[in-house]
Write a protein that holds these residues in place. Structure first.
Motif, PDB file in Angstrom:
ATOM      1  N   LYS A   1      60.503  83.494  -3.624  1.00 50.10           N
ATOM      2  CA  LYS A   1      61.260  83.953  -4.784  1.00 50.10           C
ATOM      3  C   LYS A   1      62.216  82.866  -5.274  1.00 50.10           C
ATOM      4  O   LYS A   1      62.818  82.997  -6.332  1.00 50.10           O
ATOM      5  N   GLY A   2      62.349  81.806  -4.483  1.00 49.49           N
ATOM      6  CA  GLY A   2      63.098  80.616  -4.895  1.00 49.49           C
ATOM      7  C   GLY A   2      64.510  80.894  -5.363  1.00 49.49           C
ATOM      8  O   GLY A   2      65.334  81.376  -4.600  1.00 49.49           O
ATOM      9  N   LEU A   3      64.791  80.593  -6.620  1.00 51.23           N
ATOM     10  CA  LEU A   3      66.139  80.736  -7.160  1.00 51.23           C
ATOM     11  C   LEU A   3      66.643  82.174  -7.102  1.00 51.23           C
ATOM     12  O   LEU A   3      67.846  82.406  -7.102  1.00 51.23           O
ATOM     13  N   SER A   4      65.736  83.128  -7.043  1.00 51.40           N
ATOM     14  CA  SER A   4      66.141  84.536  -6.977  1.00 51.40           C
ATOM     15  C   SER A   4      66.608  84.939  -5.584  1.00 51.40           C
ATOM     16  O   SER A   4      67.242  85.965  -5.415  1.00 51.40           O
ATOM     17  N   GLN A   5      66.265  84.153  -4.584  1.00 50.90           N
ATOM     18  CA  GLN A   5      66.595  84.487  -3.198  1.00 50.90           C
ATOM     19  C   GLN A   5      67.157  83.234  -2.521  1.00 50.90           C
ATOM     20  O   GLN A   5      66.406  82.361  -2.092  1.00 50.90           O
TER      21      GLN A   5
ATOM     22  N   HIS B   1      61.582  80.899 -13.299  1.00 46.72           N
ATOM     23  CA  HIS B   1      62.804  81.701 -13.252  1.00 46.72           C
ATOM     24  C   HIS B   1      63.593  81.467 -14.542  1.00 46.72           C
ATOM     25  O   HIS B   1      63.598  80.353 -15.070  1.00 46.72           O
ATOM     26  N   PRO B   2      64.271  82.487 -15.070  1.00 47.85           N
ATOM     27  CA  PRO B   2      65.028  82.306 -16.319  1.00 47.85           C
ATOM     28  C   PRO B   2      66.045  81.168 -16.276  1.00 47.85           C
ATOM     29  O   PRO B   2      66.333  80.559 -17.302  1.00 47.85           O
ATOM     30  N   SER B   3      66.588  80.856 -15.097  1.00 47.22           N
ATOM     31  CA  SER B   3      67.568  79.765 -15.019  1.00 47.22           C
ATOM     32  C   SER B   3      66.930  78.427 -14.634  1.00 47.22           C
ATOM     33  O   SER B   3      67.634  77.444 -14.448  1.00 47.22           O
ATOM     34  N   GLU B   4      65.620  78.392 -14.524  1.00 41.17           N
ATOM     35  CA  GLU B   4      64.906  77.179 -14.128  1.00 41.17           C
ATOM     36  C   GLU B   4      64.347  76.482 -15.372  1.00 41.17           C
ATOM     37  O   GLU B   4      63.912  77.133 -16.312  1.00 41.17           O
ATOM     38  N   ASN B   5      64.332  75.149 -15.347  1.00 48.27           N
ATOM     39  CA  ASN B   5      63.722  74.437 -16.467  1.00 48.27           C
ATOM     40  C   ASN B   5      62.284  74.032 -16.100  1.00 48.27           C
ATOM     41  O   ASN B   5      61.867  74.108 -14.948  1.00 48.27           O
TER      42      ASN B   5
ATOM     43  N   MET C   1      70.090  94.326 -19.300  1.00 46.47           N
ATOM     44  CA  MET C   1      68.733  94.185 -18.819  1.00 46.47           C
ATOM     45  C   MET C   1      68.490  92.724 -18.445  1.00 46.47           C
ATOM     46  O   MET C   1      68.800  91.817 -19.194  1.00 46.47           O
ATOM     47  N   ALA C   2      67.949  92.506 -17.284  1.00 44.56           N
ATOM     48  CA  ALA C   2      67.717  91.155 -16.774  1.00 44.56           C
ATOM     49  C   ALA C   2      66.555  90.485 -17.507  1.00 44.56           C
ATOM     50  O   ALA C   2      65.581  91.138 -17.886  1.00 44.56           O
ATOM     51  N   ILE C   3      66.678  89.200 -17.682  1.00 47.66           N
ATOM     52  CA  ILE C   3      65.599  88.429 -18.298  1.00 47.66           C
ATOM     53  C   ILE C   3      64.509  88.230 -17.257  1.00 47.66           C
ATOM     54  O   ILE C   3      64.783  87.863 -16.115  1.00 47.66           O
ATOM     55  N   LYS C   4      63.277  88.453 -17.646  1.00 47.74           N
ATOM     56  CA  LYS C   4      62.154  88.329 -16.719  1.00 47.74           C
ATOM     57  C   LYS C   4      61.656  86.888 -16.689  1.00 47.74           C
ATOM     58  O   LYS C   4      61.808  86.142 -17.642  1.00 47.74           O
ATOM     59  N   PRO C   5      61.030  86.502 -15.580  1.00 49.57           N
ATOM     60  CA  PRO C   5      60.468  85.145 -15.502  1.00 49.57           C
ATOM     61  C   PRO C   5      59.266  85.003 -16.431  1.00 49.57           C
ATOM     62  O   PRO C   5      58.629  85.989 -16.804  1.00 49.57           O
TER      63      PRO C   5
END
Length: 177
Positions: A59-63, A32-36, A1-5
């Motif tokens: 969508k930034g990092l997601s797209q 985003h989960p990978s964004e600080n 299951m993907a981590i949600k923002p």
């Protein structure tokens, strides 16, 4: 299951003395989960610096084919493309073909190194403007992060002043050439 923002909500009173622009905006920003937090806060400042009709976070990092922020016309033409961080020369070239105006905001500890390695490859793209936020100031701004925020943001010259509840900081904007 993907981590949600993680969702952040902001009310920002913007006073841009450089452009005589004054408004209050309500923003909903997804971390985003990978964004600080520092990157998210830099995105918010870049959004405010370019505030105008039809500006939106993407969508930034997601797209990967989209910028972090853009302005589109009603007929879906991109008029402003804003990238955060240190994009590759190829990405900058692509964005300059897709939009008549492109801005890149670099903000982290490797920003100076990235610019030294990239500037000769990208200065041929005349419609691209490059800016740098001071990394330590962005980190200080990241400490302001709360799920609900109320800011007063003033832009004057090359400085952004941000006041949030009981905190305040300034963020210098350096134009890279």
């Amino acid at each position: 299951m993907a981590i949600k923002p993680t969702i952040y909500k902001l009310n920002i009173a913007i006073s841009d003395f450089n452009r005589d622009y004054y408004d209050t905006v309500s923003l909903t920003v997804a971390l985003h989960p990978s964004e600080n937090l520092a990157r998210m806060m830099a995105r918010i400042v870049a959004y405010c610096l370019n505030m105008q009709d039809n500006i939106t976070f993407t969508k930034g990092l997601s797209q990967v084919d989209e910028p972090d922020i853009w302005v589109k016309t009603l007929d879906d033409q991109i008029t402003l493309w804003i990238d955060m961080g240190e994009p590759s020369a190829d990405r900058i070239k692509k964005s300059s073909r897709l939009a008549p105006q492109v801005k890149v905001y670099s903000f982290n500890s490797k920003s100076d190194t990235w610019w030294e390695q990239t500037k000769n490859k990208v200065q041929q793209f005349s419609k691209v403007k490059f800016y740098q936020f001071d990394w330590s100031q962005v980190q200080a701004l990241a400490t302001f992060a709360q799920r609900n925020m109320h800011w007063s943001l003033s832009i004057s010259g090359d400085t952004v002043y941000i006041a949030a509840e009981d905190q305040a900081c300034e963020l210098l904007i350096k134009a890279l050439t």
